[in-house]
Design a protein around this motif. Structure first.
Motif: not given
Length: 192
Positions: A62-71, A97-112
């Motif tokens: 999602s971060v990469d997608h929104w960076l593309d949009v921003a560019e 809100d559904e575009d919140k990066p899941w790997a950041i939101v759940h970083r502790d649970a996922m170990g990311t």
């Protein structure tokens, strides 16, 4: 030959992302392989790599997608440099809100956490380059650089607030942090 498990063979990137998120939550980032993700998504390993460069890149979809949009959108604008922060904030208002990066939101649970620290550098550099172009104009190079770096920090702080909260758009958080840092005044006009 009928498939007994997994998703259809023509899984798209969203299905691969979903499979990765499920597996990272179930068994952790480090314990999940590309083969595991491909199997869960119902694609061959080679098909996985047609849709994603690596397992680590899935963390940033999602971060990469929104960076593309921003560019695309911010570089097309013709507004004066004084409105650059508002243009960025207005774009951030549109990120659901559904575009919140899941790997950041759940970083502790996922170990990311460690993988995110490795992957954040290229995204911050890309964002900084974009802001340098958006903020460019009549300011001196040094003044522009300071504003760009402060805007990068403001976006990072706003992103943390957005990820932890719910319902308040990222742009609202960005404006709030920009006011706190003196980048804009209470009316949204450029500060210092």
């Amino acid at each position: 030959m009928a498939r007994s498990r997994g998703r259809p063979a023509l899984a798209d990137r969203a299905q691969i992302d979903e499979a990765a998120a499920e597996l990272f939550l179930e068994q952790g980032y480090e314990a999940t392989s590309v083969d595991d993700i491909a199997r869960r998504a119902g694609v061959a390993r080679s098909s996985f790599f047609n849709r994603a460069a690596s397992k680590a890149d899935l963390l940033w979809t999602s971060v990469d997608h929104w960076l593309d949009v921003a560019e695309r959108e911010l570089l097309e604008g013709t507004e004066a440099a004084e409105t650059a922060l508002e243009r960025v904030a207005a774009l951030c208002d549109r990120i659901p809100d559904e575009d919140k990066p899941w790997a950041i939101v759940h970083r502790d649970a996922m170990g990311t956490r460690d993988a995110l620290l490795i992957g954040v550098g290229p995204r911050l550099a890309r964002y900084e380059q974009l802001l340098t172009l958006v903020f460019g104009g009549p300011r001196t190079a040094e003044a522009t650089r300071v504003r760009v770096l402060m805007a990068v920090v403001a976006t990072r702080l706003a992103g943390e607030r957005w990820v932890r909260g719910s319902g308040v758009p990222l742009g609202v958080h960005l404006r709030e942090v920009c006011r706190e840092l003196g980048l804009i005044d209470a009316d949204g006009n450029p500060g210092r």
